[in-house]
Scaffold this active site. Sequence first.
Site, short mmCIF file in Angstrom:
data_model
loop_
_atom_site.label_atom_id
_atom_site.label_comp_id
_atom_site.label_asym_id
_atom_site.label_seq_id
_atom_site.Cartn_x
_atom_site.Cartn_y
_atom_site.Cartn_z
N GLN A 509 0.84 -1.19 0.00
CA GLN A 509 0.00 0.00 0.00
C GLN A 509 0.88 1.25 0.00
OE1 GLN A 509 -3.10 -0.09 -0.49
NE2 GLN A 509 -3.89 -2.03 0.28
N GLU A 560 -0.24 -17.84 -2.75
CA GLU A 560 0.21 -16.88 -3.74
C GLU A 560 0.79 -17.63 -4.93
OE1 GLU A 560 0.98 -14.08 -6.05
OE2 GLU A 560 0.23 -13.38 -4.11
N CYS A 638 -9.21 -1.59 -3.48
CA CYS A 638 -8.75 -0.22 -3.72
C CYS A 638 -9.64 0.50 -4.72
CB CYS A 638 -7.29 -0.23 -4.19
SG CYS A 638 -7.01 -1.12 -5.72
#
Length: 696
Positions: A509, A560, A638
């Site tokens: 972020q 992931e 986001c």
Amino acid sequence: MQRFFSILNKQTLINKSFVSKFIVQTNKYTNTVINKINYLNFSKHIYFMSTSPQKEDILQQENGSEQIQQDVLLGKRSLPKDAITENQVKENLVKDDGDVAIGDQENAEAENDDNDDENGSEKSDGEDIFEKDDVELEWVCLRGVERYDQERQVLKMLHRNFADEKFQFTKISKPKKKNMAFIQFANTEERNRFIQSLKNKKFSKKQKRMKVRPAFKGDRNLNGGVAVSQLEQQNSAQHQQQQRQQQPPKQASKEDIEKELQIPLEERVCPLWKTPYEEQLEIKKKDFIEIIKNFQKRAKDSIRSDESTPIWVTREPKITDFLECDEQYRFHYRNKTEFTIGLNHLGEIKVGYNRTNFDKGIAFIDDANKNCVSSKESVILAQQLENYIKETGLPVYDRFVHQGFWRYFVVRQSFKTKEILINIVAKGSYCSDATQFEQIKQGLIKIFQKESLPENFEYNITSIGFQSYEAPSDSIPQDGQIDIIYGSRSYKENILGKTFDISANAFLQVHTPQCERLYKLIGSLTGELNEKTIFLDICSGIGTIGICLANSAKEVIGIEMVETACNDAKINIEQNGITNYKVICSKVEDVINEIVGPLAGQYKIIGVVDPPRPGLHANVVKAMRTCKGLDHLVYVACNPVAVTDNLLALCLPESKRRRAPAFHLTKYYGCDLFPQTKHFEGIFYLERYPNYDEYK
């Protein structure tokens, strides 16, 4: 016997793994024993079923079906008298379900044709399979095309691979998200010529092999499709548009440039920079409420009249909390800044920000110091690089003619550890002189050393990378190879007392103080984390969320698919002394059920996902919804508007298309990660079986 054909017909995938499991399950739960199964590419006999009680013929091992194939080939077994041929299988399926499963190619994935002949047709049947009564004579099913291509991309691919043959294609039908396309030809002769050409075609190791199969009558994919003449027009229009984009813009008038310069760059990048912060928050809250209302409306429109409407669809939208930003972190807060290298409106070299208005012919680079959210340190380094570029004599990149050397400049930094990572992106092929290339790299190292920077510059440059990028795209590749010319491959960041190695392409972020508030919120959403809690970090990246919350949970499992991110996560886990975080390098949809299944019922499993701006792939969403035991989910977005489809797929009532009990949206949170802009982070808390009394 027909009921077992029906079971096969409902499968979406028929491969070795499925056949083995089907054999075992059928013999275990019924009195009927499957005595022989042959694959499509094995012989003219596809399936054979018998009521023979000789289970030992099949239940040898998981790959027993492969052993039977080999035995038949070696003559140890013979095909039974009542073997069922391909046409008989189809006839039984039609009688049972009214649909031909074997002939409906959309129900079989192309990647499972690996057992087929490399040249694109069955060895035993040859081209005879294309002449059967139930085959559409002017159509073929082409396997091995790109899954997400549309009809026009398929046509381009055909022209590219068969340019000399000049086949007469008339129509193309491309099922969504399938590795196949249906091609119609002007006549049967053209179709046969294509089949023979593909059979003789030699594929290089880098080329994806294509295979051709019959297209059967009644296949729903043959009802649609797009005419090739229409596709040709679309491709031609797209080509003309690309040609126009590559042409230099028209020359802007002096008056137009002056008018453009009168508008501060901040208003382009940070439209709320003159708005009092309290008003900024109100604007964002209203926008969030509108997003929730539109989401509820879409949900209401998608629910059928015979389906019950969940409470979250009809209740008044309410933001539980909106995390505001402290005053000292509202300007110059970005820990990552990307600069473009080019010419300003006077033709001078600049490292700064794009200002474009193609309608008026405006396209130039504005100063780096005209962005109120970029860090002050990044502006100093941009000026340092700008001076050096002028000395080298190498031209900046012109994105209209795709020539020039210098392209982008990326600065990543930690306001806590005072470390900086730098990445310079250039078109490496433009500088063919190896000696000059090496001199440029050494010069870059020199200008970013402590003695070359201002005396009051408090930061340490820990990494300088050089990335060669040849493609004309305006975006910096996130998976490109970076040559580390100085220092390490990362810098260190501190989040909630944990230390992280951040590499050039790692996701983080951009507002670190607000990121810490966001992570604290995630940890508090589902009640107290304890020894009965398993935290599932979905699309975990370098592990920041899971590591920050690991001490409060029994175990953290990160999933992931990007290997470099997994390696970074393992480094971060080790350097923070975390012992209960496990990283799994895989696609979420491939492993989530295997991970959660054994834990379901024993622990409270909480999932968190913070995907890229466009949201999650549909396969990931489906896997999360159908994951038994995953009953709590925190979805961080986001761009809340872009994830509406994801949330609908998770939360709409269960149906034939949406398997498994639905999640319910119980809480909405906002986080102001982007002060001075209209953007904000949306946090959605989803529960499978909520107690709505808590949220009244």
